[in-house]
Enzyme design. Structure first.
Site, mmCIF file in Angstrom:
data_model
loop_
_atom_site.group_PDB
_atom_site.id
_atom_site.type_symbol
_atom_site.label_atom_id
_atom_site.label_comp_id
_atom_site.label_asym_id
_atom_site.label_seq_id
_atom_site.Cartn_x
_atom_site.Cartn_y
_atom_site.Cartn_z
ATOM 1 N N ASP A 75 -25.972 -33.101 -9.086
ATOM 2 C CA ASP A 75 -25.869 -34.220 -10.026
ATOM 3 C C ASP A 75 -24.503 -34.857 -9.774
ATOM 4 O O ASP A 75 -23.651 -34.264 -9.125
ATOM 5 C CB ASP A 75 -25.988 -33.749 -11.490
ATOM 6 N N ASP A 130 -35.724 -36.464 -10.057
ATOM 7 C CA ASP A 130 -36.033 -36.759 -11.466
ATOM 8 C C ASP A 130 -35.013 -37.829 -11.874
ATOM 9 O O ASP A 130 -33.982 -37.528 -12.464
ATOM 10 C CB ASP A 130 -35.875 -35.466 -12.287
ATOM 11 N N CYS A 136 -39.201 -40.887 -16.700
ATOM 12 C CA CYS A 136 -39.896 -40.886 -17.997
ATOM 13 C C CYS A 136 -39.884 -42.315 -18.530
ATOM 14 O O CYS A 136 -39.557 -42.560 -19.678
ATOM 15 C CB CYS A 136 -39.264 -39.889 -18.967
HETATM 16 C C1 LIG Z 1 -33.518 -37.941 -15.987
HETATM 17 S S1 LIG Z 1 -31.959 -37.228 -15.914
HETATM 18 C C2 LIG Z 1 -32.282 -35.664 -15.224
HETATM 19 C C3 LIG Z 1 -32.815 -34.656 -16.189
HETATM 20 C C4 LIG Z 1 -32.905 -33.272 -15.576
HETATM 21 N N1 LIG Z 1 -33.610 -33.272 -14.321
HETATM 22 C C5 LIG Z 1 -33.566 -32.303 -16.534
HETATM 23 O O1 LIG Z 1 -34.751 -31.995 -16.367
HETATM 24 O O2 LIG Z 1 -32.902 -31.851 -17.461
HETATM 25 C C6 LIG Z 1 -31.222 -38.054 -14.561
HETATM 26 C C7 LIG Z 1 -29.949 -37.428 -14.031
HETATM 27 O O3 LIG Z 1 -29.548 -38.163 -12.890
HETATM 28 C C8 LIG Z 1 -28.162 -38.094 -12.804
HETATM 29 N N2 LIG Z 1 -27.731 -39.146 -11.852
HETATM 30 C C9 LIG Z 1 -27.389 -40.420 -12.085
HETATM 31 N N3 LIG Z 1 -27.091 -41.039 -10.930
HETATM 32 C C10 LIG Z 1 -27.254 -40.118 -9.956
HETATM 33 C C11 LIG Z 1 -27.082 -40.148 -8.536
HETATM 34 N N4 LIG Z 1 -26.704 -41.251 -7.913
HETATM 35 N N5 LIG Z 1 -27.317 -39.019 -7.857
HETATM 36 C C12 LIG Z 1 -27.728 -37.897 -8.494
HETATM 37 N N6 LIG Z 1 -27.905 -37.810 -9.834
HETATM 38 C C13 LIG Z 1 -27.661 -38.922 -10.534
HETATM 39 C C14 LIG Z 1 -27.690 -38.238 -14.229
HETATM 40 O O4 LIG Z 1 -26.402 -37.700 -14.398
HETATM 41 C C15 LIG Z 1 -28.763 -37.451 -14.979
HETATM 42 O O5 LIG Z 1 -28.331 -36.134 -15.209
#
Ligand SMILES: C[S@@+](CC[C@H](N)C(=O)[O-])C[C@H]1O[C@@H](n2cnc3c(N)ncnc32)[C@H](O)[C@@H]1O
Length: 434
Positions: free
Chosen positions: A277, A321, A374
């Site tokens: 992340d 995700d 989502c």
């Molecule tokens: C939908 S949430 C993920 C929820 C997690 N998979 C769970 O089930 O608890 C999206 C995540 O993407 C992360 N994020 C945002 N930009 C990103 C990037 N460029 N690369 C990787 N992660 C990123 C955010 O910090 C956030 O934690």
């Protein structure tokens, strides 16, 4: 609690708290759950019963905001319980959510001069008529309950009326049993504590809990890592991934690890998961949750500090995700309906395409890539998938059974709040050609 002085004092104190938090969320656009946590941390005088009333009232205010925004004062009133408009808006939403059978709510109805007779139980059309009769709001429409821009984001054949009916219901809680079933004591503990539990007929580890009376996080089986609170829609993503023991997976946007733990459970803790992340503090939460569940096959990496995909040693499976507008969780987070915008969807679509592009090289030949959000937005879902397939001829959509119906998906899973009583989810499963 029949002492009128006590009821009056409670009504005053609750309405102050509700007004303060409500207008703060409206102004700051911060999530309601975050503002609630902050408020109660700074105001220790509120006990669990007070906290429940205040929190439920706020969720109701945002759930029905589209119908009561013309009743409520535009800015925070000086003394909330002396403001007739504020009390009217508050009692209206408590009635709409059938939370009005409470001495404090009755006090609000007296302050507002509202007759609470004949409050409809469930039917949305009857509720709209009731609002027209009691508050003189004759022009209300069901579509007022979501912002206009949202309708433009939906697929052409989408049943908006059905979704709005679902969005106005208070959501249940879903948990996911974790670890070996023969050692899992969760169901016994839930039954002993008198929870109303409904195991899902197909996804055997998914349990619906309606109106939990005790904080689930206090249960021994939770502290022992035997279940996680996770919506059914999120849980179904495990069946889009189909991770198997002994494989190597990369959870690209792992956040606090809801899906990492899901994958680890499907893999029965065998094989390896790399969870990344860009927000380190979320990965710290993930580590704590993995320890509680006794999953020892998870490694975390801050994507800001490491080079993204491992081209040298690509993975059997990669899950994206992606960060999204989260419109599919609006039932659970009704405040987000009024703080998100179409611009968010546009900006997020660019980020999502970029993350998917950078993650694809991490999939080995014949490996699996799952993209999920989502969100309901076509820009964040169908268009991302279409563009990815156009620019990556080495990937194709792979069919898998719908986790909730077992029907073929053609590689694209869409879950709506109906009929299963859950959040919404979109997922696409790609296979890389060998
Ligand atoms: C939908 S949430 C993920 C929820 C997690 N998979 C769970 O089930 O608890 C999206 C995540 O993407 C992360 N994020 C945002 N930009 C990103 C990037 N460029 N690369 C990787 N992660 C990123 C955010 O910090 C956030 O934690």
């Amino acid at each position: 609690m029949n002492n009128p002085k006590l009821i009056q004092a409670r009504a005053r104190s609750y309405s102050e708290a509700i007004a303060q938090i409500f207008y703060e969320v409206r102004e700051s656009r911060n999530p309601l759950d975050q503002e609630l946590r902050r408020f109660f941390r700074n105001n220790k005088k509120y006990g669990s019963r007070d906290r429940r009333f205040i929190a439920e009232s706020l969720y109701s205010l945002f759930r029905w905001f589209g119908w009561v925004q013309d009743i409520l004062p535009i800015s925070a009133p000086d003394v909330a319980c002396e403001n007739k408009k504020f009390c009217s808006g508050l009692i209206a939403v408590l009635c709409l959510d059938n939370l009005h059978i409470d001495p404090v709510a009755e006090h609000f109805s007296q302050l507002a001069g509202v007759n609470m007779q004949g409050v409809p139980k469930t039917d949305l059309d009857e509720k709209r008529q009731w609002m027209g009769k009691h508050f003189g709001l004759k022009q209300l429409k069901n579509t007022d309950l979501v912002p206009d821009w949202f309708v433009e984001e939906l697929p052409k054949d989408f049943n908006l009326e059905e979704l709005i009916i679902d969005l106005q219901k208070r959501p249940p809680m879903w948990i996911r049993l974790q670890g070996p079933q023969n050692k899992n004591n969760t169901l016994r503990e839930l039954k002993e504590r008198d929870f109303d539990i409904y195991p899902h007929s197909i996804m055997k580890k998914a349990i619906k809990i309606v109106n939990p009376r005790v904080n689930l996080y206090e249960l021994k089986s939770f502290r022992d890592g035997q279940f996680e609170v996770q919506d059914l829609a999120s849980q179904s993503l495990g069946f889009a991934c189909q991770a198997e023991g002994g494989q190597r997976w990369w959870d690209v946007c792992a956040g606090a690890g809801g899906k990492t733990l899901l994958l680890a459970d499907h893999m029965e803790s065998k094989g390896g998961i790399t969870s990344t992340d860009i927000r380190e503090w979320k990965l710290d939460d993930l580590k704590k949750r993995a320890r509680r569940a006794r999953f020892s096959n998870i490694t975390t990496k801050n994507l800001k500090k490491t080079r993204s995909a491992s081209k040298k040693r690509p993975y059997d499976g990669v899950l994206v995700d992606a960060p999204c507008s989260c419109t599919g969780t609006w039932r659970r987070n009704p405040d987000a309906r009024w703080s998100s915008t179409a611009k968010d969807c546009e900006e997020l679509a660019t980020i999502q395409a970029d993350i998917l592009e950078k993650s694809a090289p991490g999939v080995k030949a014949d490996g699996v890539l799952v993209y999920a959000t989502c969100s309901f937005s076509v820009r964040e879902n169908e268009e991302i998938v279409e563009n990815f397939l156009k620019t990556h001829p080495d990937f194709y959509l792979e069919d898998f059974p719908h986790p909730l119906t077992l029907k073929p998906t053609g590689g694209i899973l869409r879950i709506s709040p109906s009929p299963e009583d859950c959040d919404a989810m979109f997922a696409a499963r790609f296979r890389r050609k060998n």
